[in-house]
Design an enzyme around this catalytic site. Structure first.
Site, short mmCIF file in Angstrom:
data_model
loop_
_atom_site.label_atom_id
_atom_site.label_comp_id
_atom_site.label_asym_id
_atom_site.label_seq_id
_atom_site.Cartn_x
_atom_site.Cartn_y
_atom_site.Cartn_z
N TRP A 88 43.75 -25.26 -23.62
CA TRP A 88 42.84 -25.56 -24.72
C TRP A 88 43.66 -25.62 -26.04
O TRP A 88 44.50 -24.75 -26.29
CB TRP A 88 41.74 -24.48 -24.81
CG TRP A 88 40.86 -24.72 -25.98
CD1 TRP A 88 39.74 -25.51 -26.02
CD2 TRP A 88 41.03 -24.20 -27.31
NE1 TRP A 88 39.22 -25.52 -27.29
CE2 TRP A 88 39.98 -24.73 -28.11
CE3 TRP A 88 41.97 -23.37 -27.91
CZ2 TRP A 88 39.85 -24.44 -29.46
CZ3 TRP A 88 41.84 -23.08 -29.27
CH2 TRP A 88 40.76 -23.60 -30.03
N ASP A 124 26.58 -29.59 -32.06
CA ASP A 124 25.89 -28.47 -31.42
C ASP A 124 24.93 -27.76 -32.39
O ASP A 124 25.20 -27.67 -33.59
CB ASP A 124 26.98 -27.50 -30.95
CG ASP A 124 26.47 -26.51 -29.93
OD1 ASP A 124 25.26 -26.49 -29.67
OD2 ASP A 124 27.30 -25.75 -29.40
N LYS A 126 27.66 -37.46 -28.15
CA LYS A 126 28.90 -36.75 -27.81
C LYS A 126 28.54 -35.88 -26.62
O LYS A 126 27.67 -35.01 -26.71
CB LYS A 126 29.36 -35.90 -29.01
CG LYS A 126 30.61 -35.07 -28.74
CD LYS A 126 31.05 -34.37 -30.03
CE LYS A 126 32.16 -33.38 -29.80
NZ LYS A 126 32.42 -32.57 -31.01
N TRP A 127 29.17 -36.16 -25.48
CA TRP A 127 28.84 -35.50 -24.21
C TRP A 127 29.88 -34.42 -23.95
O TRP A 127 31.00 -34.72 -23.57
CB TRP A 127 28.84 -36.55 -23.11
CG TRP A 127 28.53 -36.06 -21.73
CD1 TRP A 127 29.03 -34.97 -21.10
CD2 TRP A 127 27.65 -36.68 -20.78
NE1 TRP A 127 28.53 -34.87 -19.82
CE2 TRP A 127 27.68 -35.91 -19.60
CE3 TRP A 127 26.86 -37.83 -20.80
CZ2 TRP A 127 26.95 -36.24 -18.47
CZ3 TRP A 127 26.14 -38.16 -19.67
CH2 TRP A 127 26.17 -37.37 -18.53
N ASP A 128 29.47 -33.18 -24.15
CA ASP A 128 30.42 -32.07 -24.05
C ASP A 128 30.30 -31.37 -22.69
O ASP A 128 29.31 -31.54 -21.97
CB ASP A 128 30.12 -31.07 -25.18
CG ASP A 128 31.38 -30.43 -25.74
OD1 ASP A 128 32.36 -30.31 -24.99
OD2 ASP A 128 31.37 -30.06 -26.92
N ASN A 183 31.54 -27.50 -21.80
CA ASN A 183 32.33 -26.40 -22.36
C ASN A 183 32.61 -25.25 -21.41
O ASN A 183 32.79 -24.12 -21.84
CB ASN A 183 31.63 -25.86 -23.61
CG ASN A 183 32.01 -26.68 -24.83
OD1 ASN A 183 33.17 -27.01 -25.01
ND2 ASN A 183 31.03 -27.01 -25.65
N CYS A 221 33.85 -35.28 -24.02
CA CYS A 221 34.43 -34.11 -24.67
C CYS A 221 34.34 -32.97 -23.66
O CYS A 221 33.46 -32.96 -22.80
CB CYS A 221 33.60 -33.76 -25.91
SG CYS A 221 34.18 -32.32 -26.82
N ASP A 269 40.26 -29.80 -29.42
CA ASP A 269 39.62 -29.04 -30.49
C ASP A 269 40.61 -28.68 -31.59
O ASP A 269 40.22 -28.23 -32.66
CB ASP A 269 38.98 -27.76 -29.93
CG ASP A 269 37.58 -28.02 -29.41
OD1 ASP A 269 37.00 -29.07 -29.75
OD2 ASP A 269 37.06 -27.18 -28.65
C1 GLA Z 1 33.29 -28.05 -28.05
C2 GLA Z 1 33.74 -29.32 -28.73
C3 GLA Z 1 33.61 -29.19 -30.21
C4 GLA Z 1 32.18 -28.85 -30.58
C5 GLA Z 1 31.76 -27.58 -29.86
C6 GLA Z 1 30.29 -27.31 -30.08
O1 GLA Z 1 34.18 -27.03 -28.25
O2 GLA Z 1 35.04 -29.65 -28.36
O3 GLA Z 1 34.01 -30.36 -30.86
O4 GLA Z 1 31.35 -29.93 -30.22
O5 GLA Z 1 31.98 -27.70 -28.47
O6 GLA Z 1 29.88 -26.15 -29.45
#
Ligand code: GLA
Length: 731
Positions: free
Chosen positions: A204, A372, A480-482, A484, A530, A552
Site C-alpha cells: 500500500w 466516501d 469511483k469503484w473502490d 478496500n 480503485c 493512495d
Molecule cells: C480508499 C481510496 C481513497 C478513498 C478512500 C475512501 O483508500 O484509495 O482514495 O476513496 O478509500 O475511504
C-alpha cells in the site's frame, strides 16, 4: 496471413509484423514449441529444421509407445501446454484430478480450427477485434482419451500490435467427475538463454516498484492469494534478455487479464530452457467438472519486442487502446476531476461540496467526485458499507446537489465500494450469510469490513439494484469503484464443502458481472477502479474501467516511481493521478505545486484538495496547469511513451517523453528528487521523433536527429522535487 497451418505436417506459424511463433504436433501427438523469434521469411515446415537434434536424454521418461517413434523426452522438449506427472517435471500448465484419485494428464493432438477475429468469453474480459486489424484465432483441441478430458487452447494473433492472446478451455468429455486443480492461461517455453525477470512488487502506498533480477535454475514466481490482484504483486511480468535495455534487446511481456488470485511462474530447467506460465493461482482454486461441463481460463496477453522494454510497453499500450479498454473511453478525453476525499475525509455536507465545486469550476475543473461518506450513517470507516442510500443529514437532496454542480458547468461523480459490507450495516444485519466466511469459525476483519460473496447472483443483484437506484436518480456520470480490503477465510455459504475451491474465482466473476450490468444499464458511465489506491490495477478491471487510481500516496515525488513502474505494462491514460495538498497528507513531503501538476499530467489528471485554501497565486498556477492539461492530454491519451532516464538506476533524474503517433509533437517531463548543487546542466536525449523533421523546443530549433543523438541541455532550478515539462512540435 497471421496464422499459417501446414496441415500435412501439422506445423503452425503465427506471425505478427515483427514476431514469428511456431509450434507443431510431434510424432506422438505432443504440442511441441518450435521457435519464437523476430520475423523470419522461412515457411512453417522449413522452421522445423531449427529444432534441436532429437535425442533421448539420460534419466528422463518417455511414453511406452515411443519405441516405434522418433521423438526425445517430453521432459526436455519445449512444449505449448505441459501437464502434470507424465514425464515433464517442469511446472505444469494443467493438472486435473480424475475419479481414480490421480491428477496425471497426458494430452495429445486431436484437431484444430482457425477463424478470423477473436473468441468471445462469457463473463470474462476478452480482447476485441477492430476493423482492419487482420486478427485471427487458432484453436487447438488436445485430448486425454484415457480420462475423457479435452483442452481447447486458443491463440489470437494481433499482427499490428505484435501481441498474441492466449487462453484455455477445459472440457469434461467423460462420464465421471473431473476436478481441475490447475489451469494456466498460457505457457511459453523458450530455448536456453540468459534472461532477467522484471516484476512489479509493492505494498500500500508504494505500488508497482519495478524490480529486475537474473533468472536462476528452479522456479521464481509472483502471486496473489489475497482475492484481489493486490498491492503486493501485479499479474504481469517481463522476461528480458540479460543485455536488453529500454531501447534494445528482446523482451517478452506477459499479463494476465484477471483481478483475483493469480500465479506467474518462471522456471529454468535442468536443460536450461525457460518456461513461463501464468494463470489463476491454484492455491485457492479447484473446479469440479461434471460430465459435459467446461472451465474457461482468463486470457493472457503476450507481447514480444526486439526494441527493449520501451518497445514492449508501447505495443501493450497500443493494444490496450485498440483492443481492450471500454470502446467509449479508450481514446477519448476523460473529464478533469476534483475529488473531495483528502480535502474533507468523511466530514462532508452539501455546502462544503458546493464550495469545493465552485472554486474548482472557476479554474475550469470539469467534474466533482464525491468520495466516501455520503451513504448510510457513515461518518468513519466503522459502518454502512452495503447501505447504498443517501445520508440525508449530509446530503438532504442528491438530485439538487447534482443539478447545482451541473449548473456550475461540471459533471458529477460518486464513490462506491460495491463488494464490501460493514458489520454495522442494514445489509449485513439482514443477510449475515452473504459474506465470504467459514460458518461457525472465527474470521478476520480488515478496515473493519467484510467481503460480500459476489459469486452469488442474489448478492450481485442486490448491489446492482441499490447502485441503479442512486445512479438513475440524478445525472451521475462517473463512479469511483473502490475495494478496500483483501479476502481471508474464503468460503461461500452457497457452495457445498467439496466445491469451496470455486469461491474465490466465482467472486471475481461476480465482480465482472456487476461491472458489465452497470455498463449495460448506463452505457455512458465512466468507471474509475480503485482498491486502497492501486491494489487492483490489472487488465481485468481495465476492461470495464478505463482508469484506475494509482496509489493512495498522492505525493508527486514518490508517484514518479509508481507511475513509471505501472507504465511498463499499462497506458498512462489509465493511471489515476491527481494534484494533492502540501505537505502531502501521507508522507508529509513538501513538493512544489508545479511538480505536483507536472507528474499528474502524465496520468488522468485532476485535483484532490480544496482549491479555496490556496493563495491567488497558486490558483493562477492551477489555471495554467489546466490550460496545459487541455494541450497535453490528447498526447497522454493516444501518444507513445518513451522512458528516457530512470531515477532507480541513475539516482538523480527521471525523464520521459510522450510523442504523438504522427511524431509531430510531444512533451518531455524531467524530474529531480533531491536538490543537487554544482552539477552540470541536465542533458536528455529524446526518442521517438521524426529524425529529419525540425522541432521547436525550449526556444530552440533542432532536428529530430540532433535531439535524439545529441540531446537537449537545460538547467533545473535548485530545490527538492523540482521538475519541468518541455513541449515540442515540428515547425
Ligand atoms: C480508499 C481510496 C481513497 C478513498 C478512500 C475512501 O483508500 O484509495 O482514495 O476513496 O478509500 O475511504
Amino acid at each position: 496471413m497471421p496464422i499459417i497451418v501446414c496441415k500435412n505436417q501439422l506445423v503452425f506459424k503465427l506471425s505478427t509484423d515483427n514476431w514469428d511463433y511456431c509450434f507443431r504436433c510431434n510424432d506422438y501427438g505432443l504440442l511441441e514449441h518450435v521457435c519464437s523469434s523476430a520475423a523470419v521469411p522461412d515457411t512453417a515446415e522449413t522452421l522445423l529444421q531449427t529444432l534441436a537434434p532429437d535425442k533421448m536424454m539420460p534419466f528422463t521418461a518417455y511414453p511406452k509407445e515411443r519405441d516405434m517413434l522418433s521423438n526425445g523426452s517430453p521432459g526436455v522438449l519445449l512444449q505449448e501446454y505441459g501437464t502434470f506427472n507424465a514425464g515433464d517435471f517442469r511446472i505444469p500448465a494443467l493438472k486435473v484430478r480424475s475419479s481414480d484419485g490421480t491428477s496425471t494428464v497426458r494430452l495429445r493432438w486431436h484437431s484444430c480450427q482457425c477463424y478470423a477475429g477473436t473468441p468471445v468469453l462469457e463473463n470474462l474480459p476478452c480482447a476485441r477485434s477492430v476493423e482492419n486489424d487482420d486478427c485471427e484465432t487458432l484453436e487447438i483441441k488436445l485430448t486425454d482419451p484415457e480420462i475423457g478430458l479435452a483442452v481447447y487452447l486458443s491463440y489470437t494473433v494481433f499482427p499490428h500490435c505484435d501481441i498474441i492472446v492466449r487462453g484455455a478451455r477445459i472440457v469434461n468429455e467423460s462420464s465421471s467427475l473431473l476436478t481441475v486443480e490447475r489451469a494456466m492461461s498460457m505457457q511459453l517455453d523458450l530455448a536456453p538463454g540468459n534472461y532477467d525477470m522484471i516484476q512489479l512488487p509493492g505494498a500500500w502506498g508504494r505500488e508497482r516498484h519495478a524490480e529486475r533480477h537474473a533468472l536462476h535454475h528452479g522456479i521464481q514466481s509472483i502471486n496473489s492469494n489475497r482475492g484481489l490482484s493486490s498491492h503486493a504483486a501485479n499479474p504481469a511480468l517481463v522476461l528480458a534478455e540479460r543485455t536488453a535495455t529500454e531501447t534494445q534487446g528482446c523482451v517478452y511481456g506477459v499479463m494476465l487479464a484477471y483481478s483475483g488470485n493469480f500465479l506467474g511462474e518462471v522456471e529454468v530447467s535442468e536443460m536450461d530452457s525457460v518456461r513461463i506460465v501464468m494463470g489463476i493461482n491454484p492455491e485457492l482454486f479447484s473446479w469440479p467438472l461434471t460430465p459435459g461441463s467446461s472451465f474457461t481460463t482468463p486470457q493472457a496477453i503476450i507481447a514480444r519486442s526486439e526494441q527493449g522494454l520501451g518497445g514492449m510497453s508501447r505495443q501493450l499500450h497500443r493494444f490496450f487502446r485498440r483492443h481492450w479498454l471500454p470502446e467509449k473511453w479508450a481514446t477519448a478525453k476523460r473529464p478533469l476531476l476534483i475529488n473531495n476525499w483528502e480535502a474533507t475525509y468523511f466530514d462532508i455536507n452539501e455546502e462544503k461540496l458546493l464550495n469545493i465545486a465552485r472554486s474548482a469550476a472557476q479554474v475550469g475543473v470539469e467534474m466533482l467526485v464525491l468520495d466516501d461518506g455520503w451513504f448510510g450513517k457513515r461518518n468513519n470507516d466503522l459502518s454502512s458499507l452495503g447501505d447504498w442510500y443517501v445520508n440525508e443529514n449530509k446530503i438532504p437532496n442528491l438530485e439538487a446537489l447534482v443539478r447545482r454542480v451541473n449548473e456550475l458547468g461540471m459533471k458529477f461523480g460518486l464513490w462506491f465500494e460495491p463488494e464490501m459490507v460493514s458489520e454495522d450495516s442494514d445489509l449485513y444485519r439482514s443477510h449475515p450469510d452473504w459474506v465470504l466466511r467459514i460458518p461457525n469459525r472465527s474470521y478476520s476483519l480488515s478496515r473493519h469490513q467484510l467481503v460480500l460473496d459476489m459469486g452469488r447472483d442474489e448478492v450481485v443483484e442486490n448491489i446492482f439494484q441499490q447502485m441503479k437506484n442512486i445512479l438513475s436518480r440524478a445525472n451521475i456520470e462517473y463512479i469511483k469503484w473502490d475495494a478496500n480490503r483483501i479476502i481471508t477465510e474464503c468460503c461461500s455459504g452457497a457452495l457445498p464443502p467439496e466445491r469451496q475451491g470455486e469461491a474465490a474465482h466465482r467472486f471475481v466473476l461476480g465482480v465482472y458481472k456487476l461491472h458489465a450490468r452497470l455498463l449495460q444499464e448506463f452505457p455512458d458511465l465512466l468507471i474509475e477502479g480503485c482498491s486502497g489506491g492501486g491494489g487492483r490495477f490489472d487488465a481485468g478491471i481495465l476492461y470495464y474501467a478505463p482508469q484506475i487510481w494509482c496509489s493512495d500516496l498522492s505525493d508527486a515525488a514518490d508517484r514518479v516511481r509508481i507511475q513509471l513502474g505501472t507504465s511498463l505494462f499499462y497506458p498512462c491514460a489509465c493511471m489515476g493521478a491527481h494534484v494533492s495538498s502540501c505537505p502531502n497528507l501521507q508522507n508529509l513531503r513538501i513538493t512544489p505545486l508545479a511538480t505536483r501538476g507536472n507528474i499528474a499530467m502524465s496520468g488522468t489528471f485532476g485535483y484532490e484538495m480544496d482549491l479555496k485554501e490556496l493563495s491567488d497565486g497558486e490558483r493562477q498556477q492551477i489555471a495554467g496547469q489546466i490550460a496545459m492539461f487541455h494541450r497535453l492530454n490528447p498526447l497522454v491519451q493516444n501518444g507513445d511513451l518513451y522512458r528516457l532516464s530512470n531515477i532507480c538506476s541513475n539516482n538523480h533524474i527521471d525523464s520521459w517523453c510522450i510523442v504523438s503517433p504522427d511524431r509531430q509533437k510531444g512533451f518531455l517531463t524531467v524530474f529531480r528528487k533531491n536538490t543537487d548543487l554544482n552539477q552540470p546542466p541536465v542533458r536528455i536525449r529524446l526518442q521517438g521523433l521524426e529524425p529529419d523533421a525540425v522541432y521547436q523546443i525550449d526556444n530552440r530549433t533542432l532536428s529530430g536527429k540532433a535531439l535524439m543523438n545529441i540531446g537537449l541541455t537545460f538547467e533545473l532550478e535548485q530545490g527538492d522535487a523540482v521538475s519541468r515539462i518541455i513541449e515540442f512540435a515540428v515547425v
